[in-house]
Motif scaffolding. Sequence first.
Motif, short mmCIF file in Angstrom:
data_model
loop_
_atom_site.label_atom_id
_atom_site.label_comp_id
_atom_site.label_asym_id
_atom_site.label_seq_id
_atom_site.Cartn_x
_atom_site.Cartn_y
_atom_site.Cartn_z
N GLN A 93 0.83 -1.20 0.00
CA GLN A 93 0.00 0.00 0.00
C GLN A 93 0.87 1.26 0.00
O GLN A 93 0.62 2.20 -0.76
CB GLN A 93 -0.91 0.00 1.22
N SER A 94 1.92 1.26 0.82
CA SER A 94 2.80 2.42 0.89
C SER A 94 3.50 2.66 -0.44
O SER A 94 3.66 3.81 -0.87
CB SER A 94 3.85 2.21 1.99
N ALA A 95 3.90 1.57 -1.12
CA ALA A 95 4.57 1.70 -2.42
C ALA A 95 3.65 2.33 -3.46
O ALA A 95 4.06 3.20 -4.23
CB ALA A 95 5.05 0.33 -2.88
N LEU A 96 2.39 1.89 -3.47
CA LEU A 96 1.44 2.42 -4.45
C LEU A 96 1.03 3.85 -4.11
O LEU A 96 0.84 4.68 -5.02
CB LEU A 96 0.21 1.52 -4.52
N LEU A 97 0.90 4.16 -2.84
CA LEU A 97 0.57 5.53 -2.45
C LEU A 97 1.72 6.48 -2.79
O LEU A 97 1.50 7.65 -3.14
CB LEU A 97 0.23 5.61 -0.97
N ALA A 98 2.95 5.98 -2.70
CA ALA A 98 4.11 6.79 -3.10
C ALA A 98 4.07 7.08 -4.60
O ALA A 98 4.36 8.19 -5.05
CB ALA A 98 5.41 6.07 -2.73
N LEU A 99 3.67 6.05 -5.39
CA LEU A 99 3.52 6.25 -6.83
C LEU A 99 2.43 7.28 -7.10
O LEU A 99 2.59 8.18 -7.94
CB LEU A 99 3.18 4.93 -7.52
N LYS A 100 1.32 7.15 -6.38
CA LYS A 100 0.21 8.09 -6.55
C LYS A 100 0.67 9.52 -6.27
O LYS A 100 0.26 10.47 -6.96
CB LYS A 100 -0.94 7.71 -5.61
N SER A 101 1.52 9.70 -5.27
CA SER A 101 2.00 11.04 -4.92
C SER A 101 2.90 11.64 -5.99
O SER A 101 3.12 12.86 -6.02
CB SER A 101 2.73 11.00 -3.58
N HIS A 102 3.44 10.77 -6.87
CA HIS A 102 4.29 11.24 -7.96
C HIS A 102 3.48 11.55 -9.22
O HIS A 102 4.04 11.99 -10.22
CB HIS A 102 5.36 10.20 -8.29
N ILE A 103 2.17 11.30 -9.18
CA ILE A 103 1.30 11.62 -10.31
C ILE A 103 0.87 13.08 -10.19
O ILE A 103 0.23 13.48 -9.22
CB ILE A 103 0.05 10.71 -10.33
N THR A 104 1.24 13.87 -11.19
CA THR A 104 0.92 15.30 -11.15
C THR A 104 -0.34 15.64 -11.92
O THR A 104 -0.89 16.74 -11.76
CB THR A 104 2.10 16.11 -11.73
N HIS A 105 -0.82 14.70 -12.74
CA HIS A 105 -2.03 14.97 -13.53
C HIS A 105 -2.79 13.67 -13.72
O HIS A 105 -2.27 12.70 -14.26
CB HIS A 105 -1.66 15.58 -14.88
N ASP A 106 -4.01 13.63 -13.24
CA ASP A 106 -4.88 12.46 -13.33
C ASP A 106 -6.24 12.94 -13.81
O ASP A 106 -7.20 13.05 -13.04
CB ASP A 106 -4.97 11.79 -11.95
N PRO A 107 -6.35 13.25 -15.12
CA PRO A 107 -7.53 13.95 -15.64
C PRO A 107 -8.85 13.21 -15.45
O PRO A 107 -9.91 13.83 -15.37
CB PRO A 107 -7.22 14.12 -17.13
N HIS A 108 -8.79 11.88 -15.36
CA HIS A 108 -10.02 11.10 -15.20
C HIS A 108 -10.24 10.68 -13.74
O HIS A 108 -11.18 9.93 -13.46
CB HIS A 108 -9.97 9.86 -16.09
N ASN A 109 -9.36 11.13 -12.84
CA ASN A 109 -9.47 10.85 -11.41
C ASN A 109 -9.48 9.36 -11.09
O ASN A 109 -10.10 8.92 -10.12
CB ASN A 109 -10.73 11.50 -10.82
N PHE A 110 -8.79 8.58 -11.93
CA PHE A 110 -8.74 7.14 -11.69
C PHE A 110 -8.11 6.84 -10.33
O PHE A 110 -8.66 6.08 -9.53
CB PHE A 110 -7.95 6.44 -12.80
N LEU A 111 -6.93 7.40 -10.09
CA LEU A 111 -6.23 7.12 -8.84
C LEU A 111 -6.69 8.03 -7.71
O LEU A 111 -6.74 7.62 -6.56
CB LEU A 111 -4.72 7.28 -9.05
N THR A 112 -7.04 9.26 -8.07
CA THR A 112 -7.44 10.24 -7.06
C THR A 112 -8.60 9.75 -6.22
O THR A 112 -8.61 9.89 -4.98
CB THR A 112 -7.81 11.57 -7.73
N THR A 113 -9.59 9.17 -6.87
CA THR A 113 -10.80 8.76 -6.15
C THR A 113 -10.78 7.29 -5.74
O THR A 113 -11.49 6.90 -4.81
CB THR A 113 -12.05 9.00 -7.03
N ASN A 114 -9.97 6.48 -6.41
CA ASN A 114 -10.05 5.04 -6.19
C ASN A 114 -8.97 4.51 -5.25
O ASN A 114 -9.22 3.60 -4.46
CB ASN A 114 -10.00 4.30 -7.52
N TRP A 115 -7.77 5.05 -5.34
CA TRP A 115 -6.68 4.57 -4.49
C TRP A 115 -6.79 5.24 -3.13
O TRP A 115 -6.19 6.28 -2.87
CB TRP A 115 -5.34 4.86 -5.15
N SER A 116 -7.54 4.63 -2.24
CA SER A 116 -7.82 5.20 -0.92
C SER A 116 -7.48 4.20 0.18
O SER A 116 -7.69 2.99 0.00
CB SER A 116 -9.30 5.60 -0.83
#
Length: 383
Positions: free
Chosen positions: A34-57
Amino acid sequence: MGPSNFLPPFMFGLLFATFGVILSAKYSSITVDQSALLALKSHITHDPHNFLTTNWSTSTSVCSWIGVTCGSKHYRVTALNLSSMDLTGTISSQLGNLSFLAWLDIHQNSFLGSLPIELTNLRRMKYLDFGNNSFNGEIPLWFGCFSKLQTLSLYLNNFIGVIPSTLGNLSKLERLSLGGNQMTGRIPNSLFKCKELKFLSLFNNSLEGSIPTEIENLTLLKTLGLGINHFKGKQCLNCGLFSLHFMCLNIVSFYFCAKTCGVERLIDVNFLYSRKTAFYKAHFGIFPPPPGKIPSTIGNLTTLEVIDLAYNNLSESNEIPSIIGNLISLSSIDLSVNYLTGEIPSTIENLTTLEAIDLSHNNLSGIISIFFSFCCYIYAIPF
């Protein structure tokens, strides 16, 4: 009586402690993933469809996150597919902590920067697709450490430098795609130690020199793409590569090897070019190209499915060789705009799997059976 009364509580305590350790290890591993994937998510600067923003919780299990697949035994992340999500960002070094990861596909996004060396920790990796992004720098030497890797796709990025010789360590590699980068230098001989290769694409780079004769070691090769490079001199490709289904070349002074083709001399196939690369000679700015010819030995490649030699100057052939009727797997032929003359060989009607044939803008004559014309689209306008 004492020992017998003491044994059940002792065994219960031991069992409880063991279960606690296993449970703790399980959730500790899930937390690492989980920590590894959240770190990847934090490196995403643009997520136009909110795939990770809303789903990776953190309120839901990692294994239910979009693009994530977990193993049924250890509940560790085994696959990550973020392809075609229009993401922009960089790859975090913590991604290397996904120690059970075997499949990583992030193609067709806008990831950029260089690849972190921590990815070398992913020793289970079998499939890597970083294609169609904006990665830059040299292709890391450490790609050669993925001993289980079967697919490596780095096409359409901004990689520079030479093809690492360490890729020759990938003994299980079946698919290598490096096209559409800015690679320079020669094709390393070590690459042809990857005898399991079925797909090899190096098109649209700035590679130079000659094609190593060791390419004939790739007896399982079905697709070969070397177009749009700076190869010079007389090149030699072994006609013994009988597994080839598709070949894309645009090489001046290209030759078929006399020994393996069973002919007494080298046959010049000057400036063969395939439009399948979709670059249409922009790289050369030459039209018409230098004259060349279709070798009769092309009839040995009986597994070919597509021949596209349009917009060449195959005037030295004078005519289409009748041996083309041996290519019984063909579904498409395009010989248009080639200054060809003579009669259309009747053997072309042997190609019962043919779906389309384009002989337009030549000076050909002859009759094609009406029964054959029912089977495929035919374009044969004289030029």
